[in-house]
Design a protein around this motif. Sequence first.
Motif, short mmCIF file in Angstrom:
data_model
loop_
_atom_site.label_atom_id
_atom_site.label_comp_id
_atom_site.label_asym_id
_atom_site.label_seq_id
_atom_site.Cartn_x
_atom_site.Cartn_y
_atom_site.Cartn_z
N SER A 121 13.96 36.93 -27.65
CA SER A 121 13.27 35.67 -27.38
C SER A 121 14.14 34.50 -27.83
O SER A 121 15.11 34.68 -28.56
CB SER A 121 11.93 35.63 -28.13
OG SER A 121 11.17 34.50 -27.75
N GLU A 123 13.74 29.80 -28.19
CA GLU A 123 13.04 28.58 -27.81
C GLU A 123 13.59 27.38 -28.57
O GLU A 123 14.27 27.52 -29.60
CB GLU A 123 11.54 28.70 -28.07
CG GLU A 123 11.14 28.83 -29.53
CD GLU A 123 9.64 28.98 -29.71
OE1 GLU A 123 9.07 28.20 -30.51
OE2 GLU A 123 9.04 29.87 -29.08
N GLU A 124 13.30 26.20 -28.05
CA GLU A 124 13.68 24.95 -28.72
C GLU A 124 12.65 24.64 -29.80
O GLU A 124 11.45 24.74 -29.57
CB GLU A 124 13.72 23.82 -27.69
CG GLU A 124 14.25 22.51 -28.21
CD GLU A 124 14.29 21.44 -27.13
OE1 GLU A 124 13.39 20.56 -27.13
OE2 GLU A 124 15.19 21.51 -26.26
N GLN A 130 7.53 25.12 -36.60
CA GLN A 130 7.87 25.81 -35.36
C GLN A 130 8.94 26.87 -35.63
O GLN A 130 8.89 27.98 -35.10
CB GLN A 130 8.38 24.82 -34.31
CG GLN A 130 7.31 23.92 -33.72
CD GLN A 130 7.90 22.94 -32.72
OE1 GLN A 130 8.97 22.36 -32.94
NE2 GLN A 130 7.20 22.75 -31.61
N PHE A 134 8.37 30.96 -35.14
CA PHE A 134 9.23 31.79 -34.28
C PHE A 134 9.83 32.94 -35.09
O PHE A 134 9.88 34.08 -34.62
CB PHE A 134 10.37 30.94 -33.69
CG PHE A 134 11.30 31.74 -32.81
CD1 PHE A 134 11.08 31.85 -31.45
CD2 PHE A 134 12.39 32.40 -33.36
CE1 PHE A 134 11.93 32.61 -30.64
CE2 PHE A 134 13.25 33.17 -32.57
CZ PHE A 134 13.01 33.26 -31.21
N GLU A 151 20.80 25.15 -26.30
CA GLU A 151 20.74 26.49 -25.72
C GLU A 151 22.03 26.84 -24.99
O GLU A 151 22.57 27.94 -25.15
CB GLU A 151 19.55 26.58 -24.75
CG GLU A 151 19.42 27.96 -24.11
CD GLU A 151 18.24 28.07 -23.16
OE1 GLU A 151 17.99 29.18 -22.66
OE2 GLU A 151 17.57 27.04 -22.91
N PHE A 182 17.98 24.93 -31.06
CA PHE A 182 17.56 26.12 -30.32
C PHE A 182 17.69 27.34 -31.22
O PHE A 182 18.72 27.56 -31.84
CB PHE A 182 18.41 26.33 -29.05
CG PHE A 182 17.82 27.32 -28.10
CD1 PHE A 182 16.83 26.93 -27.21
CD2 PHE A 182 18.23 28.65 -28.10
CE1 PHE A 182 16.26 27.85 -26.32
CE2 PHE A 182 17.67 29.57 -27.23
CZ PHE A 182 16.69 29.16 -26.33
N GLU A 184 17.15 31.61 -31.49
CA GLU A 184 17.03 32.82 -30.68
C GLU A 184 17.27 34.04 -31.55
O GLU A 184 17.83 33.96 -32.65
CB GLU A 184 18.01 32.80 -29.51
CG GLU A 184 19.47 32.85 -29.90
CD GLU A 184 20.40 32.70 -28.69
OE1 GLU A 184 20.00 32.01 -27.73
OE2 GLU A 184 21.50 33.25 -28.73
#
Length: 278
Positions: A121, A123-124, A130, A134, A151, A182, A184
């Motif tokens: 996965s 995401e920003e 946040q 994640f 990204e 970003f 990941e």
Amino acid sequence: MFTGRKLLIATKHAKESVIQPLFEKEFNVTCHTNTTFDTDILGTFSGEIERRFSIMETLRKKCLLAAQEEKFDLIVASEGSFGTHPTLFFAAADDEFMLFLDLKNNIEISSREISLETNFSGEEVNTSNQLLAFAEKALFPSHALILKSSEKNPEIIYKGIVQKEDLLNKFQELKSKFSSVFIETDMRAHLNPTRMQVIQKATEKLVAKIKKACPSCNFPGFDVEEIIKGLPCDNCGLPTKSTLALKYSCKNCDFKQEQKFPNNKKFEEPTFCDYCNP
């Protein structure tokens, strides 16, 4: 054919931890890992080096380049790909390929394992809340994370993050310089236990394929050449899309053999029949 020989495992991410025990036990080889060849030159998951070839072409190049540089004629390697599952289009999947080469006897045998078991996965993120949400979803800290300034084509990238304090500090550093960050999952095998388990399953498949010898010439890797559909429906008797037989073929002598009812059933349930259940 393999007993007493040296086998090179082409990896820089500790894949030998799952590959070596199986190969040494089943084939009585002595396993080694590459010391000079950098497998990352063929591509990285984090995007610094783009993979320019198909996954099988990349695997073959990895094996041949490592074998040449390390002076081995028996070699095995794996290569993974992450993204949408080929049939379950809304689910992420880990698609692992394995390749075994015996250059001395001109043998090439491959295996594949597709698994929904992955934390893949990205995401920003704009806030530490946040970021941590994640991280929890991505199985951190047992699974490493990557932070990037963007990204695509990031100016700064931090890989292999496995500590919460380090994650927060690097996030704040990037956030102070860029509008967003970003995050990941780090999909390198030595930092992703879930992926390592899928590689083990792919290795088990590969070992089983190598051990399956041709009934005619005893050459290893007697493998499925064709899947024949048409298992009859238990209700109407018409052919379904389910597997009726597997056709095996030898790469050495071209001997062929058909195995009917490989799933140990002679009829398919009407639920899977296009005529009974259109």
